[in-house]
Scaffold this active site. Structure first.
Site, PDB file in Angstrom:
ATOM      1  N   HIS A 125       0.800  -1.230   0.000  1.00 60.28           N
ATOM      2  CA  HIS A 125       0.000   0.000   0.000  1.00 60.28           C
ATOM      3  C   HIS A 125       0.832   1.279   0.000  1.00 60.28           C
ATOM      4  O   HIS A 125       0.264   2.378  -0.046  1.00 60.28           O
ATOM      5  CB  HIS A 125      -0.905   0.010   1.233  1.00 60.28           C
ATOM      6  CG  HIS A 125      -0.115   0.145   2.493  1.00 60.28           C
ATOM      7  ND1 HIS A 125       0.557  -0.911   3.058  1.00 60.28           N
ATOM      8  CD2 HIS A 125       0.149   1.227   3.258  1.00 60.28           C
ATOM      9  CE1 HIS A 125       1.192  -0.488   4.144  1.00 60.28           C
ATOM     10  NE2 HIS A 125       0.966   0.805   4.282  1.00 60.28           N
ATOM     11  N   HIS A 176       1.726   6.933  -0.913  1.00 57.57           N
ATOM     12  CA  HIS A 176       0.832   6.139  -0.064  1.00 57.57           C
ATOM     13  C   HIS A 176      -0.469   5.927  -0.823  1.00 57.57           C
ATOM     14  O   HIS A 176      -1.129   6.890  -1.210  1.00 57.57           O
ATOM     15  CB  HIS A 176       0.582   6.874   1.253  1.00 57.57           C
ATOM     16  CG  HIS A 176       0.207   5.970   2.366  1.00 57.57           C
ATOM     17  ND1 HIS A 176      -1.051   5.427   2.495  1.00 57.57           N
ATOM     18  CD2 HIS A 176       0.931   5.493   3.402  1.00 57.57           C
ATOM     19  CE1 HIS A 176      -1.086   4.666   3.574  1.00 57.57           C
ATOM     20  NE2 HIS A 176       0.102   4.682   4.138  1.00 57.57           N
TER      21      HIS A 176
END
Length: 151
Positions: free
Chosen positions: A58, A73
């Site tokens: 992620h 992110h």
């Protein structure tokens, strides 16, 4: 030295302050910009030439040759997905070029799972006034310039 940081995803540029997480919104990690991604499965690309120094499904950090590190992110709280819905294309320590695929994901699927898919792009260890030439709010394609960073 000035580092050009490209968008890791296609979507809409928004201020970091609009990220629904105070760590990013208040620039605690560093200054940057966020991209509200298009809701289609897509490759996430490296924002700079460098080395992958941190790699999670992620999120990832790419450091340039002179040590400028950029965090990407993918969504907020997506660490809770434990990698589900993310396919990595590189390994930690790998040299990458700007625009090279790092991970594939589906922002619509992330959103359907209850997570905000917004993507903060942060200049790590940068001062609040380090960013230059920030992209205006609006549409951006993966690889387009998001901001420049004076080191």
């Amino acid at each position: 030295m000035t580092v050009r940081v490209g968008s890791p995803v296609s979507g809409r540029v928004v201020p970091l302050s609009e990220v629904p997480d105070p760590v990013f919104a208040q620039a605690m990690v560093g200054p940057g910009i966020a991209v509200e991604p298009d809701r289609v499965a897509a490759e996430v690309v490296s924002p700079v030439d460098g080395t992958v120094v941190t790699l999670h499904p992620h999120a990832f950090v790419v450091a340039t040759g002179d040590g400028a590190a950029v965090l990407v992110h993918l969504g907020i709280d997506t660490v809770k997905r434990k990698g589900e819905g993310f396919t990595l294309h590189v390994v930690k320590g790998e040299s990458v070029r700007a625009g090279q695929a790092i991970v594939t994901w589906d922002p619509a699927e992330v959103e359907a799972a209850g997570f905000a898919p917004i993507c903060p792009v942060v200049a790590l260890d940068a001062g609040a006034d380090a960013l230059l030439d920030q992209a205006p709010d609006g549409p951006v394609a993966a690889g387009d310039a998001l901001f420049s960073w004076r080191r």
